[in-house]
Write a protein that holds these residues in place. Structure first.
Motif, PDB file in Angstrom:
ATOM      1  N   ILE A   1       0.854  -1.192   0.000  1.00 27.07           N
ATOM      2  CA  ILE A   1       0.000   0.000   0.000  1.00 27.07           C
ATOM      3  C   ILE A   1       0.888   1.240   0.000  1.00 27.07           C
ATOM      4  CG2 ILE A   1      -1.768   1.327   1.213  1.00 27.07           C
ATOM      5  CD1 ILE A   1      -2.651  -1.311   2.531  1.00 27.07           C
ATOM      6  N   GLY A   2       0.726   2.063  -1.013  1.00 26.11           N
ATOM      7  CA  GLY A   2       1.445   3.330  -1.083  1.00 26.11           C
ATOM      8  C   GLY A   2       0.588   4.437  -0.498  1.00 26.11           C
ATOM      9  N   ILE A   3       1.197   5.262   0.357  1.00 28.18           N
ATOM     10  CA  ILE A   3       0.482   6.399   0.949  1.00 28.18           C
ATOM     11  C   ILE A   3       1.256   7.668   0.589  1.00 28.18           C
ATOM     12  CG2 ILE A   3      -0.420   7.456   3.058  1.00 28.18           C
ATOM     13  CD1 ILE A   3      -0.592   4.654   4.284  1.00 28.18           C
ATOM     14  N   PRO A   4       0.822   8.352  -0.475  1.00 27.14           N
ATOM     15  CA  PRO A   4       1.524   9.568  -0.883  1.00 27.14           C
ATOM     16  C   PRO A   4       1.441  10.639   0.200  1.00 27.14           C
ATOM     17  CG  PRO A   4      -0.169   8.934  -2.499  1.00 27.14           C
ATOM     18  CD  PRO A   4      -0.336   8.071  -1.300  1.00 27.14           C
ATOM     19  N   SER A   5       2.536  11.372   0.343  1.00 29.77           N
ATOM     20  CA  SER A   5       2.572  12.435   1.336  1.00 29.77           C
ATOM     21  C   SER A   5       3.414  13.596   0.825  1.00 29.77           C
ATOM     22  CB  SER A   5       3.175  11.906   2.642  1.00 29.77           C
ATOM     23  OG  SER A   5       3.303  12.965   3.568  1.00 29.77           O
ATOM     24  N   ASN A   6       2.991  14.790   1.159  1.00 33.79           N
ATOM     25  CA  ASN A   6       3.730  15.998   0.791  1.00 33.79           C
ATOM     26  C   ASN A   6       4.478  16.556   2.002  1.00 33.79           C
ATOM     27  OD1 ASN A   6       4.365  17.832  -1.318  1.00 33.79           O
ATOM     28  ND2 ASN A   6       2.936  19.342  -0.489  1.00 33.79           N
TER      29      ASN A   6
ATOM     30  N   GLY B   1       9.823  17.904   2.060  1.00 34.75           N
ATOM     31  CA  GLY B   1      10.345  18.630   0.911  1.00 34.75           C
ATOM     32  C   GLY B   1       9.303  18.959  -0.142  1.00 34.75           C
ATOM     33  N   GLN B   2       8.026  18.940   0.206  1.00 38.62           N
ATOM     34  CA  GLN B   2       6.939  19.210  -0.747  1.00 38.62           C
ATOM     35  C   GLN B   2       7.150  18.426  -2.040  1.00 38.62           C
ATOM     36  OE1 GLN B   2       7.988  22.103   1.305  1.00 38.62           O
ATOM     37  NE2 GLN B   2       6.306  21.187   2.415  1.00 38.62           N
ATOM     38  N   GLN B   3       7.481  17.138  -1.893  1.00 43.90           N
ATOM     39  CA  GLN B   3       7.812  16.320  -3.053  1.00 43.90           C
ATOM     40  C   GLN B   3       6.625  15.523  -3.592  1.00 43.90           C
ATOM     41  OE1 GLN B   3      11.441  14.241  -1.994  1.00 43.90           O
ATOM     42  NE2 GLN B   3      12.628  16.070  -2.410  1.00 43.90           N
ATOM     43  N   GLU B   4       5.425  15.819  -3.059  1.00 45.15           N
ATOM     44  CA  GLU B   4       4.207  15.228  -3.609  1.00 45.15           C
ATOM     45  C   GLU B   4       3.161  16.334  -3.756  1.00 45.15           C
ATOM     46  OE1 GLU B   4       2.627  13.424  -5.675  1.00 45.15           O
ATOM     47  OE2 GLU B   4       3.345  11.605  -4.719  1.00 45.15           O
ATOM     48  N   PRO B   5       3.418  17.291  -4.681  1.00 46.75           N
ATOM     49  CA  PRO B   5       2.516  18.430  -4.822  1.00 46.75           C
ATOM     50  C   PRO B   5       1.256  18.127  -5.626  1.00 46.75           C
ATOM     51  CG  PRO B   5       4.313  18.634  -6.377  1.00 46.75           C
ATOM     52  CD  PRO B   5       4.602  17.409  -5.539  1.00 46.75           C
TER      53      PRO B   5
END
Length: 162
Positions: free
Chosen positions: A61-66, A69-73
């Motif tokens: 399970i991938g959980i995107p997060s910003n 470093g604001q690397q998931e804008p």
């Protein structure tokens, strides 16, 4: 605060919420991800683990997060496009979530409680391996690639342990 891993639900990137109760009896690998990180190519290794061990009882399970470093804008559709087009990701992806601090999504609060202070993610692509019994058995920093022998050995043990 939730007591059991199986009490947790996370919003999905697209579609129905992802309930951990659906994964009872399976090993689960949870990863905080980001699309614009130096570690982003690890999506490929995660997809490989999912392809290789999914039939044996592994869920990734991938959980995107910003948070780092604001690397998931990106928006949900931009994240989905990056994952599928660039890395062939077919494992479940959660909605973009906070993974640190007081606003951390409940699954990361549970991981912090189970793993202790050192287990808290300090960057993107921390990996958390939950046993078939719903217990945190191991966690890895971003420096441990999904392709590493250490990671593969831990996943195999978790998948075969039943």
């Amino acid at each position: 605060m939730t007591n059991s891993f199986y009490d947790l639900t996370i919003p999905a990137l697209c579609g129905q919420p992802i309930s951990m109760a659906d994964f009872k009896g399976k090993a689960v690998l949870i990863v905080n991800t980001a699309s614009k990180c130096g570690f982003t190519p690890q999506y490929e290794g995660l997809q490989h683990l999912w392809s290789k061990y999914g039939q044996s009882g592994l869920v990734v399970i991938g959980i995107p997060s910003n948070d780092f470093g604001q690397q998931e804008p990106g928006s949900a559709s931009e994240i989905q496009t990056t994952c599928s087009r660039n890395y062939g990701v077919s494992f479940p992806m959660a909605a973009k979530s906070r993974v640190k601090g007081k606003e951390a999504t409940p699954i990361f609060r549970w991981l912090a409680k189970e793993g202790g202070m050192l287990a808290l993610p300090r960057w993107n692509f921390y990996k958390y391996l939950v046993s078939r019994e719903g217990e945190l058995v191991k966690w890895f920093t971003p420096l441990t690639s999904p392709d590493s022998s250490r990671m593969k050995a831990s996943v195999m043990r978790a998948v075969m342990d039943h």
